[in-house]
Design an enzyme around this catalytic site. Structure first.
Site, short mmCIF file in Angstrom:
data_model
loop_
_atom_site.label_atom_id
_atom_site.label_comp_id
_atom_site.label_asym_id
_atom_site.label_seq_id
_atom_site.Cartn_x
_atom_site.Cartn_y
_atom_site.Cartn_z
N ASN A 1 9.44 5.12 2.98
CA ASN A 1 9.30 4.66 4.36
C ASN A 1 10.63 4.04 4.80
O ASN A 1 11.43 3.60 3.97
CB ASN A 1 8.21 3.59 4.44
CG ASN A 1 6.84 4.15 4.15
OD1 ASN A 1 6.09 4.49 5.04
ND2 ASN A 1 6.50 4.26 2.86
N ARG B 1 0.84 -1.22 0.00
CA ARG B 1 0.00 0.00 0.00
C ARG B 1 0.87 1.27 0.00
O ARG B 1 1.04 1.92 -1.02
CB ARG B 1 -0.93 -0.03 1.22
CG ARG B 1 -2.06 0.98 1.17
CD ARG B 1 -1.69 2.37 1.62
NE ARG B 1 -1.18 2.46 2.98
CZ ARG B 1 -0.68 3.57 3.49
NH1 ARG B 1 -0.60 4.67 2.76
NH2 ARG B 1 -0.21 3.59 4.73
N ASP B 2 1.49 1.57 1.12
CA ASP B 2 2.25 2.82 1.24
C ASP B 2 3.48 2.79 0.32
O ASP B 2 3.89 3.81 -0.23
CB ASP B 2 2.71 3.00 2.70
CG ASP B 2 3.02 4.43 3.06
OD1 ASP B 2 2.96 5.29 2.17
OD2 ASP B 2 3.34 4.69 4.23
N HIS C 1 5.58 5.07 12.77
CA HIS C 1 5.64 4.98 11.31
C HIS C 1 6.66 6.01 10.84
O HIS C 1 6.38 7.21 10.82
CB HIS C 1 4.24 5.28 10.77
CG HIS C 1 4.08 5.19 9.29
ND1 HIS C 1 3.35 4.19 8.68
CD2 HIS C 1 4.54 5.97 8.29
CE1 HIS C 1 3.36 4.38 7.38
NE2 HIS C 1 4.07 5.45 7.11
N HIS D 1 9.53 7.68 8.14
CA HIS D 1 10.07 7.83 6.78
C HIS D 1 11.54 8.20 6.91
O HIS D 1 11.97 8.74 7.93
CB HIS D 1 9.28 8.88 5.99
CG HIS D 1 7.98 8.35 5.48
ND1 HIS D 1 7.71 8.19 4.14
CD2 HIS D 1 6.88 7.91 6.13
CE1 HIS D 1 6.50 7.69 3.99
NE2 HIS D 1 5.96 7.51 5.19
N CYS E 1 4.60 9.73 0.01
CA CYS E 1 3.18 10.02 -0.03
C CYS E 1 2.91 10.97 -1.19
O CYS E 1 3.64 11.93 -1.39
CB CYS E 1 2.75 10.64 1.30
SG CYS E 1 1.01 11.04 1.32
P1 HMG Z 1 -13.40 13.78 -2.26
O1 HMG Z 1 -13.11 14.01 -3.70
O2 HMG Z 1 -13.43 14.97 -1.35
O3 HMG Z 1 -14.71 12.91 -2.00
O4 HMG Z 1 -12.35 12.74 -1.75
P2 HMG Z 1 -16.16 12.94 -2.50
O5 HMG Z 1 -16.97 12.31 -1.40
O6 HMG Z 1 -16.55 14.32 -2.99
O7 HMG Z 1 -16.14 11.96 -3.75
C1 HMG Z 1 -15.49 12.27 -4.95
C2 HMG Z 1 -15.42 11.05 -5.83
O8 HMG Z 1 -14.63 10.05 -5.20
C3 HMG Z 1 -16.78 10.40 -6.07
O9 HMG Z 1 -16.72 9.77 -7.35
C4 HMG Z 1 -16.84 9.33 -5.01
O10 HMG Z 1 -17.71 8.27 -5.36
C5 HMG Z 1 -15.41 8.85 -5.01
P3 HMG Z 1 -17.32 10.49 -8.66
O11 HMG Z 1 -18.76 10.75 -8.35
O12 HMG Z 1 -16.53 11.77 -8.85
O13 HMG Z 1 -17.07 9.48 -9.76
N1 HMG Z 1 -15.02 8.25 -3.73
C6 HMG Z 1 -14.46 7.05 -3.63
N2 HMG Z 1 -14.10 6.13 -4.54
C7 HMG Z 1 -13.53 4.98 -4.08
N3 HMG Z 1 -13.31 4.73 -2.78
C8 HMG Z 1 -13.66 5.63 -1.84
C9 HMG Z 1 -14.26 6.84 -2.25
N4 HMG Z 1 -14.70 7.93 -1.59
C10 HMG Z 1 -15.19 8.78 -2.50
N5 HMG Z 1 -13.41 5.35 -0.55
C11 HMG Z 1 -11.43 11.08 -0.30
C12 HMG Z 1 -12.30 12.32 -0.40
C13 HMG Z 1 -11.08 10.85 1.16
C14 HMG Z 1 -12.19 9.88 -0.86
C15 HMG Z 1 -10.17 11.32 -1.16
O14 HMG Z 1 -9.54 12.48 -0.73
C16 HMG Z 1 -9.20 10.17 -1.11
O15 HMG Z 1 -9.45 9.10 -1.61
N6 HMG Z 1 -8.05 10.41 -0.50
C17 HMG Z 1 -7.06 9.34 -0.30
C18 HMG Z 1 -5.69 9.89 -0.33
C19 HMG Z 1 -4.71 8.79 -0.02
O16 HMG Z 1 -4.99 7.61 -0.15
N7 HMG Z 1 -3.52 9.20 0.36
C20 HMG Z 1 -2.46 8.33 0.70
C21 HMG Z 1 -2.67 7.56 1.99
S1 HMG Z 1 -2.35 8.45 3.51
C22 HMG Z 1 -0.69 8.31 3.72
O17 HMG Z 1 0.00 7.95 2.81
C23 HMG Z 1 -0.11 8.55 5.08
C24 HMG Z 1 0.14 7.25 5.83
O18 HMG Z 1 0.84 6.33 5.00
C25 HMG Z 1 0.94 7.49 7.10
C26 HMG Z 1 2.19 8.32 6.90
O19 HMG Z 1 3.01 7.99 6.01
O20 HMG Z 1 2.34 9.26 7.65
C27 HMG Z 1 -1.16 6.58 6.24
MG MG Z 2 4.29 6.20 5.13
#
Ligand code: HMG
Ligand code: MG
Length: 330
Positions: free
Chosen positions: A274, A31-32, A232, A234, A265
């Site tokens: 990471n 994933r990450d 966690h 990096h 990220c």
């Molecule tokens: P949004 O655009 O504000 O949401 O995204 P929305 O509710 O307005 O929906 C927009 C569109 O997204 C719609 O589709 C929804 O159906 C769809 P459309 O009508 O345009 O075709 N949608 C989804 N589709 C699939 N799965 C879902 C989902 N939710 C809505 N769950 C949202 C809000 C949170 C969904 C968006 O911002 C998002 O997906 N963000 C994820 C970002 C991400 O994954 N980042 C990386 C992970 S975090 C990280 O790396 C840190 C970590 O590793 C720790 C560290 O390293 O510190 C954890």
């Molecule tokens: Mg990370």
């Protein structure tokens, strides 16, 4: 010697039982590690990575994200991948969590479990300690995030699904600067209060030093039991292993990492991968801790996936170990 060193600090727990010696590594490579790769990685390669990590002895492997494919295209095959993972491994003693930022994400994970005919054991929610990162990463404020997470936790409970929480940017945020450890500690507690079983503190941009980790954990442990905290790291500034060892010295026994130091990220520009699982495992084993992970197998995974992704192996210990040993098949 380790015991003597550990006893010199007030927040430190001496190693007294076997349980104290075990550090659970949460390998987040599929994933990450992969989410930031520009070129699409095939579902088959992801499945092989998960297979190899399972074979190497990892007890927790985070396999994908049920997030918007418009935001993170690399995780767009979650619905194809996850049922296969659950079908093949469910019940083998290893946990395969996925990221679910909202109810739609949780529904996707539940559908996969249904398709596989297996229970959904664990999912993870992810918020940030800074407003800037929260907006960039999830398009919502910290408080809006908590509203969505509460829905996920409430629904997950109905399915006996455990929820892990990530709190990102705990040391510093690429948009808002350094964080106040007291504020981070309060946010971390909110995740446990809402029903998460563990909170993983993420130095998302890898700028922290062991002193930052110490200052942070001193505050966090005022609010949260040690056994509910994961770290966690990096490795942007090469501090990943040092920071983890500080956390472990202070009692943390769950650590997140990626083989080959994969990752970064999409919403934290300039942050490198990471901390590598091989570097962490090498350091921990050398200090008398146990992980249940086979270093030979682990170092071959780092070499293999780095070649697959056409990038240099980001693990120093992995490369060194792999060079020395009789080579298994890549
Ligand atoms: P949004 O655009 O504000 O949401 O995204 P929305 O509710 O307005 O929906 C927009 C569109 O997204 C719609 O589709 C929804 O159906 C769809 P459309 O009508 O345009 O075709 N949608 C989804 N589709 C699939 N799965 C879902 C989902 N939710 C809505 N769950 C949202 C809000 C949170 C969904 C968006 O911002 C998002 O997906 N963000 C994820 C970002 C991400 O994954 N980042 C990386 C992970 S975090 C990280 O790396 C840190 C970590 O590793 C720790 C560290 O390293 O510190 C954890
Ligand atoms: Mg990370």
């Amino acid at each position: 010697m380790l015991r003597t060193a550990l006893r010199t600090r007030s927040f430190v727990r001496p190693l007294s039982t076997n349980a104290d010696k075990f550090v659970r590594i949460v390998d987040v490579s599929p994933r990450d590690g992969l989410q930031n790769e520009k070129a699409m990685v095939s579902t088959e390669t992801k499945l092989e990575l998960i297979d190899r990590l399972t074979d190497a002895g990892l007890k927790t492997i985070e396999v994908t994200s049920f997030v918007s494919p418009k935001w993170v295209p690399q995780m767009g095959d979650a619905k194809e991948l996850y049922p296969q993972v659950l079908k093949k491994y469910s019940g083998n003693g290893v946990t395969y969590p996925v990221l679910t930022p909202n109810l739609k994400g949780l529904q996707g994970a539940l559908e996969s479990a249904k398709q596989a005919g297996k229970p959904l054991e664990e999912v993870a929610i992810f918020g940030a300690a800074s407003e800037g990162f929260s907006m960039k990463n999830t398009n919502r404020t910290i408080d809006q995030g908590f509203e969505a997470f509460q829905q996920v936790v409430d629904e997950a409970r109905k399915h006996n699904t455990r929820v892990r929480a990530y709190l990102s940017t705990v040391i510093a945020c690429p948009y808002d600067g350094f964080m106040d450890p007291k504020r981070v500690a309060e946010l971390a507690k909110r995740y446990l209060d809402m029903g998460c079983y563990e909170v993983s503190l993420g130095d998302t941009i890898g700028v922290g030093t062991p002193s930052h980790v110490e200052a942070l954990l001193e505050q966090v442990f005022k609010h949260i039991p040690t056994e509910k905290v994961a770290y966690h790291a990096h490795d942007t500034y090469g501090q990943g292993v040092a920071n983890i060892l500080k956390a472990v010295e202070m009692g943390v026994r769950v650590v997140d990492s990626c083989v080959g130091g994969l990752g970064g990220c999409p919403y934290a520009k300039g942050a490198t991968g990471n901390v590598s699982t091989e570097d962490v495992v090498y350091a921990l084993h050398g200090m008398g801790y146990e992980t249940g992970i086979d270093m030979d197998k682990l170092s071959s995974i780092g070499e293999w996936i780095s070649k697959e992704l056409n990038r240099a192996n980001g693990s120093r210990a992995g490369k060194a170990h792999f060079t020395k040993m009789d080579k298994p098949k890549l």
